[in-house]
Scaffold this motif. Sequence first.
Motif, PDB file in Angstrom:
ATOM      1  N   GLU A  30       0.846  -1.192   0.000  1.00 21.54           N
ATOM      2  CA  GLU A  30       0.000   0.000   0.000  1.00 21.54           C
ATOM      3  C   GLU A  30       0.882   1.243   0.000  1.00 21.54           C
ATOM      4  O   GLU A  30       2.040   1.200   0.434  1.00 21.54           O
ATOM      5  N   PRO A  31       0.357   2.390  -0.453  1.00 14.59           N
ATOM      6  CA  PRO A  31       1.133   3.634  -0.397  1.00 14.59           C
ATOM      7  C   PRO A  31       1.584   3.929   1.028  1.00 14.59           C
ATOM      8  O   PRO A  31       0.827   3.717   1.988  1.00 14.59           O
ATOM      9  N   PHE A  32       2.809   4.423   1.173  1.00 14.31           N
ATOM     10  CA  PHE A  32       3.358   4.712   2.495  1.00 14.31           C
ATOM     11  C   PHE A  32       2.457   5.626   3.298  1.00 14.31           C
ATOM     12  O   PHE A  32       2.272   5.456   4.512  1.00 14.31           O
ATOM     13  N   TYR A  33       1.881   6.638   2.645  1.00 10.36           N
ATOM     14  CA  TYR A  33       1.147   7.666   3.371  1.00 10.36           C
ATOM     15  C   TYR A  33      -0.284   7.257   3.738  1.00 10.36           C
ATOM     16  O   TYR A  33      -0.972   7.999   4.446  1.00 10.36           O
ATOM     17  N   LYS A  34      -0.738   6.106   3.282  1.00 10.66           N
ATOM     18  CA  LYS A  34      -2.103   5.685   3.599  1.00 10.66           C
ATOM     19  C   LYS A  34      -2.256   5.468   5.111  1.00 10.66           C
ATOM     20  O   LYS A  34      -1.476   4.771   5.740  1.00 10.66           O
ATOM     21  N   GLY A  35      -3.270   6.108   5.693  1.00  7.24           N
ATOM     22  CA  GLY A  35      -3.528   5.966   7.116  1.00  7.24           C
ATOM     23  C   GLY A  35      -2.599   6.753   8.008  1.00  7.24           C
ATOM     24  O   GLY A  35      -2.684   6.672   9.239  1.00  7.24           O
ATOM     25  N   LYS A  36      -1.687   7.551   7.423  1.00 12.42           N
ATOM     26  CA  LYS A  36      -0.723   8.316   8.201  1.00 12.42           C
ATOM     27  C   LYS A  36      -1.219   9.758   8.424  1.00 12.42           C
ATOM     28  O   LYS A  36      -2.129  10.238   7.744  1.00 12.42           O
ATOM     29  N   THR A  37      -0.578  10.437   9.356  1.00 14.21           N
ATOM     30  CA  THR A  37      -0.814  11.863   9.602  1.00 14.21           C
ATOM     31  C   THR A  37       0.493  12.618   9.402  1.00 14.21           C
ATOM     32  O   THR A  37       1.516  12.256   9.983  1.00 14.21           O
ATOM     33  N   VAL A  38       0.442  13.636   8.566  1.00 13.91           N
ATOM     34  CA  VAL A  38       1.588  14.511   8.323  1.00 13.91           C
ATOM     35  C   VAL A  38       1.372  15.793   9.132  1.00 13.91           C
ATOM     36  O   VAL A  38       0.273  16.355   9.133  1.00 13.91           O
ATOM     37  N   THR A  39       2.414  16.246   9.810  1.00 16.79           N
ATOM     38  CA  THR A  39       2.327  17.472  10.607  1.00 16.79           C
ATOM     39  C   THR A  39       3.169  18.571   9.969  1.00 16.79           C
ATOM     40  O   THR A  39       4.361  18.366   9.705  1.00 16.79           O
ATOM     41  N   ILE A  40       2.543  19.717   9.705  1.00 20.56           N
ATOM     42  CA  ILE A  40       3.285  20.911   9.283  1.00 20.56           C
ATOM     43  C   ILE A  40       3.534  21.746  10.529  1.00 20.56           C
ATOM     44  O   ILE A  40       2.596  22.263  11.144  1.00 20.56           O
TER      45      ILE A  40
END
Length: 351
Positions: A30-40
């Motif tokens: 699956e794509p790495f970013y699936k289900g993840k949270t990115v913080t700016i």
Amino acid sequence: MVQRNVLKGLFFLGICLFSPLTLSPVLAQEPFYKGKTVTIVVGTKAGDVYDLYARLMAQHMPKYIPGNPNIIVQNMPGAASLITANHVNNVAKPDGLTIGAIYNALYFDQLIGRTEVKFDWSKFGWIGSPVTSNHLLYMRADSPYKTMDDVRKASEPPKCGATGTTSTAYWVPKLLEDVIGTKFNVVMGYQAGQDIDLAVERGEVVCRAFTITAFFAREPFHTWRKNAFVRVIFQTGKKRDPKLPDAPTIHELMNRYKATEGGRRLATLSLAAGDFGRPYVVPPGTPADRLKILREAFAKVVNSPDAKGDAEKKKLQIDPTSGEELETLAKEVISQPPETVQRMKKMLGKK
């Protein structure tokens, strides 16, 4: 009997080979970013223009990142975003899940060797900047400083507010002192630009340097312009911004006051901060494929009609610079001759 067992074995092997459970991990992953949270992580308070741009990115970037992660904004104000830059470099994991929104002139502190700097400007992973940043300096209209000539001739220098030495509010007045002979009393220690604006309203200080974009993007500046509360007496662009036809550029002033060649080189190095704009970075060592994903998503956002429409509603300009361009510029500004670095040290009060 043997032949039948062989056929059964081949049939079972065929099922295994073509079963989704035994497909190549690369094909099934699956794509790495699936289900993840990115913080700016934003180096200013909420409501600052840096923050407004970051929230625009957080709203529009997820749909352009494979896996459609959630993106949130965390504000970490202080020290002209030096705290944020150090956090991104030293605390955040280099996994593509933390993005820093940092001030564009932090390389000043690295060049002059400030011990508080815990990063290498040239080693960040550069995603891009949504806008270039030309700057202005405003004065309270009721102050005696109507032009730069007034500032140069004043017996008492105007008092400007600043957050830190790499904030526009600090280095722009100091650059003017070096190249055209003005004098400013720069008061440090404000946490964010909004605090300086409140200090101007209270009369603690009378001037501030910051971006033209911010001046036309939010309150209190809409009201200030309407009520002629402040006057813009200077801008940094190569030509006058159409919205500021009466404010001379630094290049006009350097010509008028016959700036030296050394002063012009210092101006070129300092004004490169405007080319960095409002940059987004990831920690050094972030995998190249994830940086590529973020760069591509950023490029799609700044060219998206939806994002541009939202930016226009918020009075935010979109004039992007790619991560590749910023990466090249970052290496250039860090590679300076000793005499230029020494002049910057003097400008910023570093002994």
